[in-house]
Design a protein around this motif. Structure first.
Motif, PDB file in Angstrom:
ATOM      1  N   ASP A  24       0.825  -1.212   0.000  1.00 29.61           N
ATOM      2  CA  ASP A  24       0.000   0.000   0.000  1.00 29.61           C
ATOM      3  C   ASP A  24       0.856   1.259   0.000  1.00 29.61           C
ATOM      4  OD1 ASP A  24      -2.219  -1.580  -0.006  1.00 29.61           O
ATOM      5  OD2 ASP A  24      -2.723  -1.272   2.105  1.00 29.61           O
ATOM      6  N   ASP A  25       1.911   1.286   0.800  1.00 37.98           N
ATOM      7  CA  ASP A  25       2.776   2.467   0.829  1.00 37.98           C
ATOM      8  C   ASP A  25       3.486   2.653  -0.506  1.00 37.98           C
ATOM      9  OD1 ASP A  25       1.975   2.891   3.395  1.00 37.98           O
ATOM     10  OD2 ASP A  25       3.879   2.332   4.340  1.00 37.98           O
ATOM     11  N   GLY A  26       3.868   1.550  -1.143  1.00 37.83           N
ATOM     12  CA  GLY A  26       4.494   1.659  -2.455  1.00 37.83           C
ATOM     13  C   GLY A  26       3.534   2.191  -3.500  1.00 37.83           C
ATOM     14  N   VAL A  27       2.289   1.701  -3.499  1.00 43.40           N
ATOM     15  CA  VAL A  27       1.278   2.187  -4.449  1.00 43.40           C
ATOM     16  C   VAL A  27       1.001   3.671  -4.218  1.00 43.40           C
ATOM     17  CG1 VAL A  27      -1.166   2.000  -5.096  1.00 43.40           C
ATOM     18  CG2 VAL A  27       0.225  -0.071  -4.844  1.00 43.40           C
ATOM     19  N   ASP A  28       0.900   4.080  -2.951  1.00 41.38           N
ATOM     20  CA  ASP A  28       0.645   5.488  -2.645  1.00 41.38           C
ATOM     21  C   ASP A  28       1.820   6.367  -3.074  1.00 41.38           C
ATOM     22  OD1 ASP A  28      -1.731   4.629  -1.593  1.00 41.38           O
ATOM     23  OD2 ASP A  28      -1.103   4.787   0.503  1.00 41.38           O
ATOM     24  N   THR A  29       3.043   5.855  -2.917  1.00 43.52           N
ATOM     25  CA  THR A  29       4.208   6.622  -3.350  1.00 43.52           C
ATOM     26  C   THR A  29       4.230   6.754  -4.870  1.00 43.52           C
ATOM     27  OG1 THR A  29       5.461   5.896  -1.418  1.00 43.52           O
ATOM     28  CG2 THR A  29       6.724   6.716  -3.293  1.00 43.52           C
ATOM     29  N   LEU A  30       3.873   5.705  -5.572  1.00 43.64           N
ATOM     30  CA  LEU A  30       3.818   5.782  -7.034  1.00 43.64           C
ATOM     31  C   LEU A  30       2.736   6.768  -7.480  1.00 43.64           C
ATOM     32  CD1 LEU A  30       4.684   4.897  -9.817  1.00 43.64           C
ATOM     33  CD2 LEU A  30       3.234   2.862  -9.568  1.00 43.64           C
ATOM     34  N   ASP A  31       1.623   6.782  -6.774  1.00 47.59           N
ATOM     35  CA  ASP A  31       0.580   7.761  -7.094  1.00 47.59           C
ATOM     36  C   ASP A  31       1.091   9.187  -6.896  1.00 47.59           C
ATOM     37  OD1 ASP A  31      -2.286   8.486  -7.615  1.00 47.59           O
ATOM     38  OD2 ASP A  31      -2.129   9.266  -5.575  1.00 47.59           O
ATOM     39  N   TRP A  32       1.884   9.398  -5.834  1.00 38.93           N
ATOM     40  CA  TRP A  32       2.489  10.715  -5.599  1.00 38.93           C
ATOM     41  C   TRP A  32       3.468  11.071  -6.720  1.00 38.93           C
ATOM     42  CZ3 TRP A  32       7.692  11.870  -4.641  1.00 38.93           C
ATOM     43  CH2 TRP A  32       7.951  13.181  -4.233  1.00 38.93           C
ATOM     44  N   LEU A  33       4.283  10.101  -7.135  1.00 39.90           N
ATOM     45  CA  LEU A  33       5.234  10.352  -8.216  1.00 39.90           C
ATOM     46  C   LEU A  33       4.520  10.785  -9.488  1.00 39.90           C
ATOM     47  CD1 LEU A  33       7.705   7.340  -7.762  1.00 39.90           C
ATOM     48  CD2 LEU A  33       8.236   9.760  -7.432  1.00 39.90           C
ATOM     49  N   ARG A  34       3.438  10.136  -9.793  1.00 44.13           N
ATOM     50  CA  ARG A  34       2.714  10.444 -11.032  1.00 44.13           C
ATOM     51  C   ARG A  34       2.120  11.851 -11.019  1.00 44.13           C
ATOM     52  NH1 ARG A  34      -0.043   4.459 -10.999  1.00 44.13           N
ATOM     53  NH2 ARG A  34       1.405   3.445 -12.467  1.00 44.13           N
ATOM     54  N   ARG A  35       2.000  12.465  -9.863  1.00 43.52           N
ATOM     55  CA  ARG A  35       1.452  13.820  -9.781  1.00 43.52           C
ATOM     56  C   ARG A  35       2.529  14.897  -9.816  1.00 43.52           C
ATOM     57  NH1 ARG A  35      -1.369  11.498  -5.418  1.00 43.52           N
ATOM     58  NH2 ARG A  35      -0.314  12.916  -3.980  1.00 43.52           N
ATOM     59  N   GLN A  36       3.824  14.470  -9.865  1.00 40.65           N
ATOM     60  CA  GLN A  36       4.901  15.460  -9.860  1.00 40.65           C
ATOM     61  C   GLN A  36       5.123  16.010 -11.264  1.00 40.65           C
ATOM     62  OE1 GLN A  36       5.867  16.267  -6.673  1.00 40.65           O
ATOM     63  NE2 GLN A  36       4.234  14.739  -6.393  1.00 40.65           N
ATOM     64  N   GLN A  37       5.454  17.295 -11.337  1.00 43.21           N
ATOM     65  CA  GLN A  37       5.669  17.936 -12.635  1.00 43.21           C
ATOM     66  C   GLN A  37       6.824  17.299 -13.399  1.00 43.21           C
ATOM     67  OE1 GLN A  37       6.167  22.134 -11.932  1.00 43.21           O
ATOM     68  NE2 GLN A  37       3.967  22.507 -11.700  1.00 43.21           N
ATOM     69  N   TRP A  38       7.803  16.763 -12.691  1.00 40.65           N
ATOM     70  CA  TRP A  38       8.977  16.193 -13.348  1.00 40.65           C
ATOM     71  C   TRP A  38       8.798  14.723 -13.733  1.00 40.65           C
ATOM     72  CZ3 TRP A  38      10.158  12.453  -9.846  1.00 40.65           C
ATOM     73  CH2 TRP A  38       9.904  12.719  -8.494  1.00 40.65           C
ATOM     74  N   TRP A  39       7.658  14.147 -13.418  1.00 38.94           N
ATOM     75  CA  TRP A  39       7.413  12.728 -13.733  1.00 38.94           C
ATOM     76  C   TRP A  39       7.338  12.521 -15.241  1.00 38.94           C
ATOM     77  CZ3 TRP A  39       7.559   7.941 -12.022  1.00 38.94           C
ATOM     78  CH2 TRP A  39       6.771   6.946 -12.615  1.00 38.94           C
ATOM     79  N   ALA A  40       8.118  11.559 -15.751  1.00 42.67           N
ATOM     80  CA  ALA A  40       8.180  11.307 -17.193  1.00 42.67           C
ATOM     81  C   ALA A  40       7.517   9.986 -17.587  1.00 42.67           C
ATOM     82  CB  ALA A  40       9.634  11.299 -17.655  1.00 42.67           C
ATOM     83  N   GLY A  41       6.891   9.289 -16.625  1.00 38.70           N
ATOM     84  CA  GLY A  41       6.173   8.067 -16.952  1.00 38.70           C
ATOM     85  C   GLY A  41       7.029   6.827 -17.063  1.00 38.70           C
ATOM     86  N   ARG A  42       8.298   6.915 -16.636  1.00 35.20           N
ATOM     87  CA  ARG A  42       9.193   5.766 -16.705  1.00 35.20           C
ATOM     88  C   ARG A  42       9.798   5.529 -15.331  1.00 35.20           C
ATOM     89  NH1 ARG A  42      13.285   7.767 -20.769  1.00 35.20           N
ATOM     90  NH2 ARG A  42      12.294   9.768 -20.329  1.00 35.20           N
TER      91      ARG A  42
END
Length: 556
Positions: free
Chosen positions: A104-122
């Motif tokens: 769950d913490d990993g999924v939530d962290t990935l969700d946070w990453l996807r909301r960052q302006q610098w996230w490139a989808g990889r």
């Protein structure tokens, strides 16, 4: 010394491919909020490039030290490095409960990453030991964003390693519990304890009942240690939510695995490799002459892992990457070295080396003979020496002669080899036992006896025997299959193979009290005799995958 200079020196020392590092911007202690409101403290090492992939590392061991260096190495190679402290560690909120929250913490962290302006989808992931468990917890839910994983001395399931052979990996579990607790005590106090040789931990490993051992070692009760003493049943709901083996086949990202022949998780990691191969995947597997914490392992893991991330994070999804052999192993022993293989395990001839009377080990069939007998006393347990241990300084190959001299250890030794013998792959034994008690352990170890008579451990395994698991035949004999650690070892000409058979290896495995009492509360210790049979009706043997061999010479 500044982190930037350290990163450059480390890159040179590791012989990493040259890069043109730009400025690295570091933001520490970012609060990432999990679904239950717990704040997970996170550091971000940002590269100069805008469209850069991300590498996530989730750890219970703190974000400083080697990870701070790794963060800069990754960012210098054009990666966003995100290093997060697992809950209950290094400033993150909540309580650390091993394996419970990592999905769950990993999924939530990935969700946070996807909301960052610098996230490139990889996304790539990298991790050693527990950091690898955290990878497997998240991997199946990461979807197409996950492009690469690097799993170092780790596995998707810890239950079978905790209860190896259905005993209890006492040294590993209690040492790890003490290590985690040590992160909460003052630095000077910790250094003093290490300088003294960790007497509290040593006393705890000897202590009974085991339910008190965590308090002896640390002064406090450690909840997961208590739970692992109680929840031995592999089908228990407790473990179903803490192992991720059933999710491995769903992972589509390329996986690199790095491990060592004397690593505590080697059998479980090779199970993960087999699962991925069964799906048609081509994971990269590197096995070296390393223990769980050896410096050589970490250097190799960084070289291998960074190269793997470079290959797969810079490529478009599912595009080809530079070809490398899928398996690279180090054949230990005299005259060994690195080998590239198309798969693991390689084709091999399964050869039975039979136990014979007089302490002889030979490939010829068994003959009529009386059994060998020894007495095992859990009050004076047969000690463990070397092998797969958590602490690198005590792990790996050691001279076994002082253990083999004990009356509770049987040894069977071959004639000197006339040519080299290479053993590469899974190793197992079948031992026929008759015992005074119905609760016992069977420990088997393969050793290499050199020309000077020194006996070096190669691989081993232990199985806990209960009446339910191993019913006796009408003559009271048990056939006990014992899986040993896999190996790749070259026995040189003039050396001899030796097999040890004994009733335990303490404290690597918890001693068997001989009573069938529960693991955590047992205090009564019962000694008893046991016999090892090796006649034609009971052909006790070690089964070796021989890749290259020569016949043994006549005894001298």
């Amino acid at each position: 010394m500044p982190d930037r200079l350290l990163a450059r020196l480390a890159a040179a020392a590791l012989r990493l491919p040259p890069t043109r590092p730009g400025p690295v911007r570091v933001t520490r202690d970012i609060p990432v909020r999990a679904r239950d409101g717990v704040v997970l403290r996170t550091d971000h090492y940002a590269p100069a490039a805008r469209d850069a992939p991300t590498v996530l590392i989730r750890t219970p061991y703190g974000r400083g030290g080697p990870l701070r260096l790794l963060g800069r190495l990754l960012a210098a190679r054009g990666r966003h490095a995100v290093i997060q402290a697992c809950r209950g560690t290094d400033g993150s909120g909540g309580t650390f409960a091993p394996l419970v929250h990592e999905r769950d913490d990993g999924v939530d962290t990935l969700d946070w990453l996807r909301r960052q302006q610098w996230w490139a989808g990889r996304l790539g992931m990298f991790g050693v030991s527990y950091q690898g468990f955290a990878q497997w917890a998240l991997a199946a839910d990461a979807g197409e964003d996950l492009r690469a994983m690097v799993a170092v001395v780790t596995a998707s399931a810890t239950r079978d390693s905790t209860y190896a052979g259905e005993s209890f990996a006492l040294d590993t579990v209690l040492t790890w519990a003490e290590l985690l607790h040590a992160q909460t005590v003052p630095w000077l106090a910790r250094q003093w304890e290490l300088k003294r040789g960790q007497p509290r931990l040593v006393a705890a490993l000897r202590h009974l009942p085991l339910a008190d051992a965590d308090r002896v070692a640390t002064g406090v009760t450690i909840p997961f240690f208590q739970e692992w003493l109680r929840h031995h049943d592999p089908d228990a709901v407790y473990w179903r939510t803490r192992v991720f083996a059933d999710r491995v086949a769903r992972v589509r990202a390329p996986v690199a695995m790095v491990t060592g022949w004397h690593d505590i998780f080697l059998p479980a990691q090779l199970d993960d490799h087999a699962t991925l191969r069964a799906t048609g995947a081509r994971p990269r597997l590197v096995i070296g002459p390393w223990t769980h914490g050896s410096p050589g392992l970490f250097a190799a893991a960084l070289r291998e892992g960074l190269a793997w991330l470079d290959e797969h994070l810079t490529a478009a999804p599912r595009s080809p990457v530079p070809s490398r052999p899928p398996v690279r192993i180090y054949v230990t022993g005299p005259g060994g070295g690195w080998r590239d293989l198309p798969d693991w395990p390689p084709p091999a001839a399964q050869t039975a080396w039979h136990l014979h009377p007089g302490g002889e080990l030979a490939v010829r069939p068994p003959v009529g003979s009386a059994p060998d007998e020894f007495r095992y006393d859990p009050a004076d347990p047969t000690p463990s020496v070397g092998g797969p241990l958590l602490v690198a300084q005590r792990a790996g190959p050691v001279d076994n002669r002082h253990v083999e001299a004990r009356p509770d250890v049987l040894t069977y030794t071959s004639a000197p080899l006339t040519g080299p013998v290479e053993v590469i792959g899974p190793v197992r034994a079948e031992i026929h036992v008759r015992a005074e008690l119905s609760h016992l352990d069977v420990f088997v170890r393969l050793c290499d006896v050199d020309r000077r008579g020194r006996s070096w451990n190669v691989c081993d395994g232990l199985v806990r025997v209960t009446p339910e698991r191993f019913p006796a035949d009408p003559d009271g004999v048990l056939r006990v299959p014992v899986p040993l650690w896999p190996t790749a070892y070259r026995f040189a000409a003039g050396h001899r193979l030796r097999v040890q058979v004994s009733g335990g290896a303490h404290p690597r495995w918890a001693r068997n009290p001989g009573t069938g009492e529960p693991l955590g509360t047992a205090v009564t210790l019962r000694a008893g005799w046991r016999q090892v049979l090796h006649d034609p009706a009971h052909p006790s043997a070690l089964l070796l995958p021989i890749v290259h061999s020569a016949p043994a010479s006549a005894p001298i």
